[in-house]
Scaffold this motif. Structure first.
Motif, PDB file in Angstrom:
ATOM      1  N   PHE A 171       0.860  -1.187   0.000  1.00 18.10           N
ATOM      2  CA  PHE A 171       0.000   0.000   0.000  1.00 18.10           C
ATOM      3  C   PHE A 171       0.895   1.236   0.000  1.00 18.10           C
ATOM      4  CE2 PHE A 171      -3.752   2.093   2.347  1.00 18.10           C
ATOM      5  CZ  PHE A 171      -4.529   2.134   1.205  1.00 18.10           C
ATOM      6  N   ASN A 172       1.348   1.610  -1.202  1.00 16.72           N
ATOM      7  CA  ASN A 172       2.411   2.599  -1.348  1.00 16.72           C
ATOM      8  C   ASN A 172       1.927   4.048  -1.385  1.00 16.72           C
ATOM      9  OD1 ASN A 172       5.140   2.414  -1.444  1.00 16.72           O
ATOM     10  ND2 ASN A 172       5.155   1.294  -3.395  1.00 16.72           N
ATOM     11  N   PRO A 173       2.253   4.893  -0.402  1.00 17.24           N
ATOM     12  CA  PRO A 173       1.786   6.285  -0.428  1.00 17.24           C
ATOM     13  C   PRO A 173       2.374   7.093  -1.596  1.00 17.24           C
ATOM     14  CG  PRO A 173       2.463   5.655   1.774  1.00 17.24           C
ATOM     15  CD  PRO A 173       2.939   4.576   0.848  1.00 17.24           C
ATOM     16  N   GLY A 299     -10.811   6.589  -5.826  1.00 12.17           N
ATOM     17  CA  GLY A 299     -11.228   6.351  -7.212  1.00 12.17           C
ATOM     18  C   GLY A 299     -11.309   4.858  -7.476  1.00 12.17           C
ATOM     19  N   THR A 300     -12.003   4.480  -8.525  1.00 12.85           N
ATOM     20  CA  THR A 300     -12.234   3.062  -8.795  1.00 12.85           C
ATOM     21  C   THR A 300     -10.954   2.254  -8.969  1.00 12.85           C
ATOM     22  OG1 THR A 300     -14.384   3.507  -9.763  1.00 12.85           O
ATOM     23  CG2 THR A 300     -13.300   1.486 -10.471  1.00 12.85           C
ATOM     24  N   ALA A 301      -9.973   2.813  -9.673  1.00 12.42           N
ATOM     25  CA  ALA A 301      -8.769   2.033 -10.006  1.00 12.42           C
ATOM     26  C   ALA A 301      -8.032   1.582  -8.750  1.00 12.42           C
ATOM     27  CB  ALA A 301      -7.853   2.826 -10.923  1.00 12.42           C
ATOM     28  N   ALA A 302      -7.696   2.541  -7.861  1.00  9.73           N
ATOM     29  CA  ALA A 302      -6.902   2.204  -6.678  1.00  9.73           C
ATOM     30  C   ALA A 302      -7.764   2.086  -5.425  1.00  9.73           C
ATOM     31  CB  ALA A 302      -5.833   3.257  -6.469  1.00  9.73           C
ATOM     32  N   VAL A 303      -9.021   2.450  -5.504  1.00  7.60           N
ATOM     33  CA  VAL A 303      -9.968   2.531  -4.375  1.00  7.60           C
ATOM     34  C   VAL A 303      -9.563   3.669  -3.424  1.00  7.60           C
ATOM     35  CG1 VAL A 303     -11.310   1.300  -2.633  1.00  7.60           C
ATOM     36  CG2 VAL A 303     -10.420   0.064  -4.609  1.00  7.60           C
ATOM     37  N   ILE A 304      -8.504   3.435  -2.619  1.00  6.32           N
ATOM     38  CA  ILE A 304      -7.994   4.483  -1.734  1.00  6.32           C
ATOM     39  C   ILE A 304      -6.487   4.559  -1.948  1.00  6.32           C
ATOM     40  CG2 ILE A 304      -7.588   5.128   0.693  1.00  6.32           C
ATOM     41  CD1 ILE A 304     -10.545   5.296   0.046  1.00  6.32           C
ATOM     42  N   SER A 305      -5.961   5.761  -2.182  1.00  7.17           N
ATOM     43  CA  SER A 305      -4.518   5.961  -2.365  1.00  7.17           C
ATOM     44  C   SER A 305      -3.975   6.871  -1.289  1.00  7.17           C
ATOM     45  CB  SER A 305      -4.231   6.653  -3.692  1.00  7.17           C
ATOM     46  OG  SER A 305      -4.199   5.751  -4.723  1.00  7.17           O
ATOM     47  N   PRO A 306      -3.194   6.350  -0.355  1.00  8.09           N
ATOM     48  CA  PRO A 306      -2.608   7.234   0.647  1.00  8.09           C
ATOM     49  C   PRO A 306      -1.633   8.221  -0.001  1.00  8.09           C
ATOM     50  CG  PRO A 306      -1.741   4.990   0.846  1.00  8.09           C
ATOM     51  CD  PRO A 306      -2.794   4.948  -0.212  1.00  8.09           C
ATOM     52  N   VAL A 307      -1.591   9.445   0.540  1.00  6.82           N
ATOM     53  CA  VAL A 307      -0.683  10.479   0.026  1.00  6.82           C
ATOM     54  C   VAL A 307       0.293  10.817   1.148  1.00  6.82           C
ATOM     55  CG1 VAL A 307      -0.559  12.890  -0.762  1.00  6.82           C
ATOM     56  CG2 VAL A 307      -2.433  11.415  -1.544  1.00  6.82           C
ATOM     57  N   LYS A 308       1.582  10.873   0.826  1.00  7.46           N
ATOM     58  CA  LYS A 308       2.565  11.186   1.876  1.00  7.46           C
ATOM     59  C   LYS A 308       3.178  12.569   1.716  1.00  7.46           C
ATOM     60  CE  LYS A 308       6.516   8.886  -0.312  1.00  7.46           C
ATOM     61  NZ  LYS A 308       7.468   7.799  -0.244  1.00  7.46           N
ATOM     62  N   GLU A 309       3.000  13.163   0.538  1.00  5.57           N
ATOM     63  CA  GLU A 309       3.629  14.474   0.319  1.00  5.57           C
ATOM     64  C   GLU A 309       2.857  15.266  -0.723  1.00  5.57           C
ATOM     65  OE1 GLU A 309       7.941  14.313  -0.281  1.00  5.57           O
ATOM     66  OE2 GLU A 309       7.754  16.000  -1.685  1.00  5.57           O
ATOM     67  N   ASP A 321       4.093  10.397   9.153  1.00  6.88           N
ATOM     68  CA  ASP A 321       5.444   9.845   9.032  1.00  6.88           C
ATOM     69  C   ASP A 321       5.653   9.171   7.672  1.00  6.88           C
ATOM     70  OD1 ASP A 321       3.911   7.600   9.222  1.00  6.88           O
ATOM     71  OD2 ASP A 321       4.880   6.784  11.013  1.00  6.88           O
ATOM     72  N   GLY A 322       4.736   9.440   6.738  1.00 11.81           N
ATOM     73  CA  GLY A 322       4.914   8.905   5.386  1.00 11.81           C
ATOM     74  C   GLY A 322       4.293   7.523   5.185  1.00 11.81           C
ATOM     75  N   THR A 323       3.729   6.946   6.250  1.00 10.80           N
ATOM     76  CA  THR A 323       3.057   5.647   6.087  1.00 10.80           C
ATOM     77  C   THR A 323       1.542   5.881   6.050  1.00 10.80           C
ATOM     78  OG1 THR A 323       2.972   5.274   8.468  1.00 10.80           O
ATOM     79  CG2 THR A 323       4.900   4.401   7.303  1.00 10.80           C
ATOM     80  N   PRO A 324       0.775   4.952   5.457  1.00  4.60           N
ATOM     81  CA  PRO A 324      -0.680   5.139   5.371  1.00  4.60           C
ATOM     82  C   PRO A 324      -1.312   5.309   6.748  1.00  4.60           C
ATOM     83  CG  PRO A 324       0.024   3.234   4.072  1.00  4.60           C
ATOM     84  CD  PRO A 324       1.207   3.672   4.857  1.00  4.60           C
ATOM     85  N   GLY A 325      -2.225   6.260   6.884  1.00  4.04           N
ATOM     86  CA  GLY A 325      -2.865   6.535   8.168  1.00  4.04           C
ATOM     87  C   GLY A 325      -3.884   5.466   8.553  1.00  4.04           C
ATOM     88  N   THR A 326      -4.312   5.516   9.811  1.00  6.05           N
ATOM     89  CA  THR A 326      -5.242   4.516  10.343  1.00  6.05           C
ATOM     90  C   THR A 326      -6.599   4.565   9.635  1.00  6.05           C
ATOM     91  OG1 THR A 326      -4.179   4.951  12.447  1.00  6.05           O
ATOM     92  CG2 THR A 326      -6.169   3.607  12.521  1.00  6.05           C
ATOM     93  N   LEU A 327      -7.141   5.784   9.453  1.00  9.03           N
ATOM     94  CA  LEU A 327      -8.443   5.891   8.797  1.00  9.03           C
ATOM     95  C   LEU A 327      -8.327   5.489   7.324  1.00  9.03           C
ATOM     96  CD1 LEU A 327     -11.448   6.692   8.926  1.00  9.03           C
ATOM     97  CD2 LEU A 327     -10.755   9.014   8.270  1.00  9.03           C
ATOM     98  N   THR A 328      -7.233   5.897   6.683  1.00 11.57           N
ATOM     99  CA  THR A 328      -6.981   5.542   5.281  1.00 11.57           C
ATOM    100  C   THR A 328      -7.035   4.015   5.117  1.00 11.57           C
ATOM    101  OG1 THR A 328      -5.530   7.472   5.101  1.00 11.57           O
ATOM    102  CG2 THR A 328      -5.306   5.809   3.389  1.00 11.57           C
ATOM    103  N   MET A 329      -6.342   3.303   5.987  1.00 11.71           N
ATOM    104  CA  MET A 329      -6.295   1.837   5.936  1.00 11.71           C
ATOM    105  C   MET A 329      -7.672   1.238   6.204  1.00 11.71           C
ATOM    106  SD  MET A 329      -3.253   0.722   5.290  1.00 11.71           S
ATOM    107  CE  MET A 329      -3.649  -0.978   5.614  1.00 11.71           C
TER     108      MET A 329
END
Ligand SMILES: *Cc1c(COP(=O)(O)O)cnc(C)c1O
Length: 353
Positions: A171-173, A299-309, A321-329
């Motif tokens: 799950f790459n931000p 969006g449909t393709a990735a569903v949820i995409s974490p953003v780190k920057e 800290d650059g890792t996917p957040g709790t709510l995002t997950m």
């Protein structure tokens, strides 16, 4: 209307699930139908996937009447196939059609056609973790005429493409780039419709973002160039303090079905969701104040995409800290569990095939 079926004699070899990627392989058949003013929609057919023959003067090549949708069919652990909110996609398709002066389709009929097509192609629905069958309904203007007006004839088709897990390597931000030189759409324009030209208009900025080392563009509004709109092919959400904030539908933002689903789930979990204007300056201030907890795209393709920057001119906004957040997950897991039939569909979003 009857749907005729002409099966191909030359069946293709299906790629292995590990080789799928996105939108590279297509199934053996497609659904097509044609529109004319006299006949309305007619000639509904499932036919071999093949070239479309159009004259060089076909209006789609010149004046851009082209709309599409993107949705998916999922294979459940029991081997069944199911669709996620497909009717909502066709309802949006009809809004896009109206917006581009094109004829609407009958949602019930097209749902039936899609199910029939998927049944013909059921062996193409991949089953390994995270894979799915991407569905691309499309409509194009087919009159052979160079005068500027809406076409009188159209082709509607649905093609199918087995696709890989979006996050094959975890799950790459993402790092995203705010475009200051370009805008995607303006209020009163066609930004809220899924029309081909919106993508053409986004490519230069997309290339600049990639050259600067960023995955996608974060668009600002076209008038004041200060309010956040959306990312490439995703809507965007910010967890600020304990509130989830997403830009309000301004007329220039694509109303994502994943966006609606995120809002619905978050509200159900007791989270305050606010759809409002949010400026890039507010984002910078929120980060400084330690209020910006999580950022993700939907969006449909990735569903949820974490953003780190988020990069805006010479400012770099780092998220957590650059890792996917709790709510995002949590949102990613809840949505994909429903889509793949691993959890009960409490929202009535699933249509079995
Ligand atoms: C399709 C699309 C989205 C996401 O919509 P979903 O229905 O969630 O897939 C967001 N922005 C743009 C510009 C799009 O084309």
């Amino acid at each position: 209307m009857e749907i005729s079926v002409l099966e191909t004699e030359k069946k293709r070899i299906k790629p292995e699930d590990s080789k799928l990627g996105f939108g590279q392989f297509f199934t053996d058949h497609m659904f097509s139908m044609d529109y004319s003013e006299e006949k309305g929609w007619h000639d509904a057919r499932i036919e071999p996937y093949s070239e479309i023959s159009l004259l060089p003067a076909a209006m789609v090549f010149h004046y851009g009447q082209a709309i599409f949708e993107g949705l998916k069919a999922y294979r459940t652990p029991e081997g069944k196939i199911q669709l996620f909110r497909a009717r909502d996609n066709f309802a949006r398709f009809n809004r896009s059609a109206k917006g581009m002066c094109m004829p609407e389709i009958d949602v019930d009929f097209v749902m039936q056609a899609l199910k029939k097509l998927i049944l013909v192609e059921k062996n193409w629905v991949p089953g390994s973790d995270g894979t799915s069958l991407y569905i691309r309904p499309t409509m194009i203007a087919t009159d052979s005429f160079l005068g500027v007006r809406a076409s009188n004839t159209y082709r509607f088709f649905i093609i199918l493409s087995p696709v890989a897990a979006y996050y094959a390597e975890g799950f790459n931000p993402l790092k995203i780039w705010v475009s200051t030189d370009h805008v995607r759409a303006v209020r009163g324009g066609v930004g809220e419709f899924k029309t081909a030209g919106n993508y053409a208009a986004s490519l230069t900025a997309g290339t600049e973002a990639v050259e600067a080392g960023y995955a996608q563009v974060l668009w600002l509004d076209g008038i004041e160039r200060k309010y956040i709109e959306e990312v490439g092919a995703m809507n965007i959400f910010f967890l600020m303090g304990d509130k989830l904030v997403t830009p309000e539908l301004s007329g220039s933002i694509l109303p994502g079905i994943t966006r609606y689903s995120v809002i619905q789930l978050a509200q159900k979990w007791g989270i305050t969701v606010s759809e409002r204007k949010i400026s890039i300056d507010e984002l910078i201030e929120a980060e400084k104040a330690g209020e910006l907890k999580e950022v993700f795209g939907s969006g449909t393709a990735a569903v949820i995409s974490p953003v780190k920057e988020v990069r805006y001119g010479d400012k770099v906004i780092k998220i957590g800290d650059g890792t996917p957040g709790t709510l995002t997950m949590k949102l990613y897991n809840a949505l994909t569990d429903i889509q793949y039939g691993k959890k009960e569909d409490t929202e009535n979003w699933i249509e079995p095939i």
